[in-house]
Write a protein that holds these residues in place. Sequence first.
Motif, PDB file in Angstrom:
ATOM      1  N   VAL A 160      -9.015   3.726  -2.986  1.00 24.34           N
ATOM      2  CA  VAL A 160     -10.094   2.609  -2.877  1.00 24.34           C
ATOM      3  C   VAL A 160     -11.077   2.538  -2.189  1.00 24.34           C
ATOM      4  CG1 VAL A 160      -9.873  -0.061  -2.829  1.00 24.34           C
ATOM      5  CG2 VAL A 160      -7.975   1.190  -3.816  1.00 24.34           C
ATOM      6  N   GLU A 161     -12.130   3.123  -2.527  1.00 24.65           N
ATOM      7  CA  GLU A 161     -13.281   3.137  -1.707  1.00 24.65           C
ATOM      8  C   GLU A 161     -14.030   1.837  -0.817  1.00 24.65           C
ATOM      9  OE1 GLU A 161     -15.040   7.506  -3.543  1.00 24.65           O
ATOM     10  OE2 GLU A 161     -16.215   5.317  -3.876  1.00 24.65           O
ATOM     11  N   ASP A 162     -14.994   2.063  -0.044  1.00 25.62           N
ATOM     12  CA  ASP A 162     -15.375   1.262   0.846  1.00 25.62           C
ATOM     13  C   ASP A 162     -15.912  -0.214   0.025  1.00 25.62           C
ATOM     14  OD1 ASP A 162     -14.921   2.799   2.783  1.00 25.62           O
ATOM     15  OD2 ASP A 162     -17.114   3.440   3.105  1.00 25.62           O
TER      16      ASP A 162
ATOM     17  N   ASN B 237     -18.116  -0.694  -3.495  1.00 26.14           N
ATOM     18  CA  ASN B 237     -18.555  -1.741  -3.643  1.00 26.14           C
ATOM     19  C   ASN B 237     -18.350  -2.473  -5.234  1.00 26.14           C
ATOM     20  OD1 ASN B 237     -20.650  -1.492  -1.428  1.00 26.14           O
ATOM     21  ND2 ASN B 237     -21.549   0.219  -2.800  1.00 26.14           N
ATOM     22  N   SER B 238     -16.967  -2.158  -5.756  1.00 24.62           N
ATOM     23  CA  SER B 238     -16.839  -2.710  -6.910  1.00 24.62           C
ATOM     24  C   SER B 238     -15.959  -4.149  -6.564  1.00 24.62           C
ATOM     25  CB  SER B 238     -15.831  -1.570  -7.760  1.00 24.62           C
ATOM     26  OG  SER B 238     -16.620  -0.685  -8.307  1.00 24.62           O
ATOM     27  N   ILE B 239     -16.144  -4.853  -7.688  1.00 26.38           N
ATOM     28  CA  ILE B 239     -15.166  -6.249  -7.621  1.00 26.38           C
ATOM     29  C   ILE B 239     -14.254  -6.432  -8.866  1.00 26.38           C
ATOM     30  CG2 ILE B 239     -15.257  -8.636  -7.632  1.00 26.38           C
ATOM     31  CD1 ILE B 239     -18.269  -8.309  -6.541  1.00 26.38           C
ATOM     32  N   VAL B 240     -13.092  -6.460  -8.598  1.00 26.62           N
ATOM     33  CA  VAL B 240     -12.089  -6.342  -9.904  1.00 26.62           C
ATOM     34  C   VAL B 240     -11.400  -7.574  -9.919  1.00 26.62           C
ATOM     35  CG1 VAL B 240     -10.024  -5.003 -10.677  1.00 26.62           C
ATOM     36  CG2 VAL B 240     -11.646  -3.809  -9.368  1.00 26.62           C
ATOM     37  N   GLY B 241     -11.493  -8.382 -11.044  1.00 24.61           N
ATOM     38  CA  GLY B 241     -10.666  -9.440 -11.495  1.00 24.61           C
ATOM     39  C   GLY B 241      -9.425  -9.548 -11.323  1.00 24.61           C
ATOM     40  N   GLU B 242      -8.780 -10.692 -10.944  1.00 24.57           N
ATOM     41  CA  GLU B 242      -7.430 -10.886 -10.763  1.00 24.57           C
ATOM     42  C   GLU B 242      -6.594 -10.216 -11.949  1.00 24.57           C
ATOM     43  OE1 GLU B 242      -7.053 -15.604 -12.031  1.00 24.57           O
ATOM     44  OE2 GLU B 242      -6.780 -15.040 -10.061  1.00 24.57           O
ATOM     45  N   ASN B 243      -5.399  -9.818 -11.582  1.00 27.21           N
ATOM     46  CA  ASN B 243      -4.232  -9.497 -12.641  1.00 27.21           C
ATOM     47  C   ASN B 243      -4.761  -8.332 -13.391  1.00 27.21           C
ATOM     48  OD1 ASN B 243      -2.390 -11.352 -11.793  1.00 27.21           O
ATOM     49  ND2 ASN B 243      -3.462 -12.735 -13.191  1.00 27.21           N
TER      50      ASN B 243
ATOM     51  N   TYR C 287     -11.525   7.482 -18.236  1.00 25.36           N
ATOM     52  CA  TYR C 287     -10.199   7.263 -17.691  1.00 25.36           C
ATOM     53  C   TYR C 287     -10.274   7.714 -16.407  1.00 25.36           C
ATOM     54  CZ  TYR C 287      -8.840   6.822 -22.829  1.00 25.36           C
ATOM     55  OH  TYR C 287      -8.879   6.382 -24.005  1.00 25.36           O
ATOM     56  N   GLY C 288      -9.180   6.808 -15.318  1.00 28.31           N
ATOM     57  CA  GLY C 288      -8.642   7.313 -14.156  1.00 28.31           C
ATOM     58  C   GLY C 288      -9.665   6.834 -13.064  1.00 28.31           C
ATOM     59  N   GLU C 289     -10.800   6.331 -13.503  1.00 28.33           N
ATOM     60  CA  GLU C 289     -11.793   5.777 -12.166  1.00 28.33           C
ATOM     61  C   GLU C 289     -12.455   4.669 -12.839  1.00 28.33           C
ATOM     62  OE1 GLU C 289     -15.219   7.991 -11.317  1.00 28.33           O
ATOM     63  OE2 GLU C 289     -14.844   9.430 -13.250  1.00 28.33           O
ATOM     64  N   LEU C 290     -12.747   3.692 -11.885  1.00 25.37           N
ATOM     65  CA  LEU C 290     -13.901   2.613 -11.950  1.00 25.37           C
ATOM     66  C   LEU C 290     -15.066   3.205 -11.240  1.00 25.37           C
ATOM     67  CD1 LEU C 290     -14.523  -0.091 -13.080  1.00 25.37           C
ATOM     68  CD2 LEU C 290     -13.711  -0.879 -10.771  1.00 25.37           C
ATOM     69  N   PRO C 291     -16.345   3.352 -11.722  1.00 36.60           N
ATOM     70  CA  PRO C 291     -17.576   3.923 -11.059  1.00 36.60           C
ATOM     71  C   PRO C 291     -17.803   2.832 -10.099  1.00 36.60           C
ATOM     72  CG  PRO C 291     -17.733   4.250 -13.473  1.00 36.60           C
ATOM     73  CD  PRO C 291     -16.323   3.303 -13.266  1.00 36.60           C
ATOM     74  N   ALA C 292     -18.647   3.281  -8.974  1.00 37.21           N
ATOM     75  CA  ALA C 292     -19.010   2.513  -7.923  1.00 37.21           C
ATOM     76  C   ALA C 292     -20.103   1.479  -8.504  1.00 37.21           C
ATOM     77  CB  ALA C 292     -19.800   3.391  -7.004  1.00 37.21           C
TER      78      ALA C 292
ATOM     79  N   VAL D  88       0.804  -0.990   0.060  1.00 40.00           N
ATOM     80  CA  VAL D  88       0.077   0.101   0.202  1.00 40.00           C
ATOM     81  C   VAL D  88       0.890   1.084   0.172  1.00 40.00           C
ATOM     82  CG1 VAL D  88      -1.809   1.243   1.171  1.00 40.00           C
ATOM     83  CG2 VAL D  88      -2.090  -1.134   1.109  1.00 40.00           C
ATOM     84  N   GLY D  89       0.815   1.859  -1.083  1.00 40.98           N
ATOM     85  CA  GLY D  89       2.012   3.255  -1.271  1.00 40.98           C
ATOM     86  C   GLY D  89       1.663   4.142  -0.535  1.00 40.98           C
ATOM     87  N   SER D  90       2.586   5.219  -0.505  1.00 37.15           N
ATOM     88  CA  SER D  90       2.564   6.423   0.197  1.00 37.15           C
ATOM     89  C   SER D  90       1.101   7.201  -0.025  1.00 37.15           C
ATOM     90  CB  SER D  90       3.562   7.300   0.079  1.00 37.15           C
ATOM     91  OG  SER D  90       4.048   7.616  -1.275  1.00 37.15           O
ATOM     92  N   CYS D  91       0.583   7.519   0.812  1.00 36.03           N
ATOM     93  CA  CYS D  91      -0.773   8.667   0.701  1.00 36.03           C
ATOM     94  C   CYS D  91      -2.029   7.720   0.206  1.00 36.03           C
ATOM     95  CB  CYS D  91      -0.341   9.677   0.036  1.00 36.03           C
ATOM     96  SG  CYS D  91       0.865  10.739   0.634  1.00 36.03           S
ATOM     97  N   ALA D  92      -1.984   6.686  -0.258  1.00 34.14           N
ATOM     98  CA  ALA D  92      -3.051   5.765  -0.750  1.00 34.14           C
ATOM     99  C   ALA D  92      -4.074   5.830   0.163  1.00 34.14           C
ATOM    100  CB  ALA D  92      -2.768   4.395  -1.145  1.00 34.14           C
ATOM    101  N   GLN D  93      -5.227   6.011  -0.090  1.00 40.37           N
ATOM    102  CA  GLN D  93      -6.397   5.995   0.930  1.00 40.37           C
ATOM    103  C   GLN D  93      -7.292   4.665   0.590  1.00 40.37           C
ATOM    104  OE1 GLN D  93      -6.760   8.938   3.173  1.00 40.37           O
ATOM    105  NE2 GLN D  93      -4.759   8.503   2.479  1.00 40.37           N
ATOM    106  N   ILE D  94      -7.227   3.796   1.449  1.00 34.26           N
ATOM    107  CA  ILE D  94      -8.097   2.315   1.317  1.00 34.26           C
ATOM    108  C   ILE D  94      -9.126   2.430   2.351  1.00 34.26           C
ATOM    109  CG2 ILE D  94      -8.081   0.019   1.392  1.00 34.26           C
ATOM    110  CD1 ILE D  94      -5.895   1.141  -0.439  1.00 34.26           C
ATOM    111  N   GLY D  95     -10.514   2.171   1.913  1.00 32.54           N
ATOM    112  CA  GLY D  95     -11.629   2.227   2.418  1.00 32.54           C
ATOM    113  C   GLY D  95     -11.962   1.244   3.597  1.00 32.54           C
TER     114      GLY D  95
END
Length: 278
Positions: free
Chosen positions: A178-180, A199-205, A224-229, A146-153
């Motif tokens: 990375v939101e809740d 509430n998103s699910i992201v597949g491996e790799n 670009y730059g985001e994955l919607p909820a 988890v890199g510097s300043c990353a915000q994980i929900g």
Amino acid sequence: MSTLETDIETLWERKQNGEVDAQSAGEDEHATLEAFLSALEDGDIRAAEKRGGEWEANEWVKQGILLNFGLRENRAFEYGGVEHYDVLPLRETEDLGERGTRNTPNGTAVRRGAYLGSDCIMMSPSFVNIGAYVGDGTLVDSCDTVGSCAQIGENVKLGANTLIGGVLEPVESAPVIVEDNVSLGAGCRVTSGFVVGENSIVGENTLLTPRIPVYDLVEEKVIYGELPANRRAFTRFVESSVSDHDLFEGGAFKPAVVATDVEEETLEATEREDALRE
């Protein structure tokens, strides 16, 4: 404006003007730096916050992190019986047990200035860097960074061997978010200030970065730059603009992310599971 914020901004200006450096910083400067790191670890301040529905960097907080690098001298520390050199020690973790947070032995490392919420799990080996915020109930699995300043929900699952990139400079740039209630499959990479909606699910790799398009099949647009909820995302390859070049026999392809409605995907998976059990 808080006293700590004022102190950091004043110290930042002095550092920029060449009035103070690692050799000349004294007790007052170091007291400010220590108070700043403690506020980060307590969750009282954060490198980024959501305002008006958008994530924004707190520039003064990122300035404070940079000051902790610029106004401290490299010296020896010991971790796990191994001597190493850095400007900052690792974070003390005696407060984690009372909050139900676990950091398994033989390789979990939390750098000074990182926040871990209640009921978190850090599996070995894993690393959380300065300025990162890890919400309640989140799993940081083996070989995760988890890199510097990353915000994980809250209630996030970072699958094994997942990389959450750090964004420290420029100070005005928002870090990776990375939101809740997000689940990232094993081997995912999230970099360069990308935002993963709740509430998103992201597949491996899957690689999530602003340079790779997200084909959102729910809203039927490319973003670009985001994955919607509330999305289920996975990697596919689309035709490249150089496909017709003679060097690429059979065509050339580039990665893209496809996003569908997470509820529909989850329902289909449940139906398949029910069918198998009948």
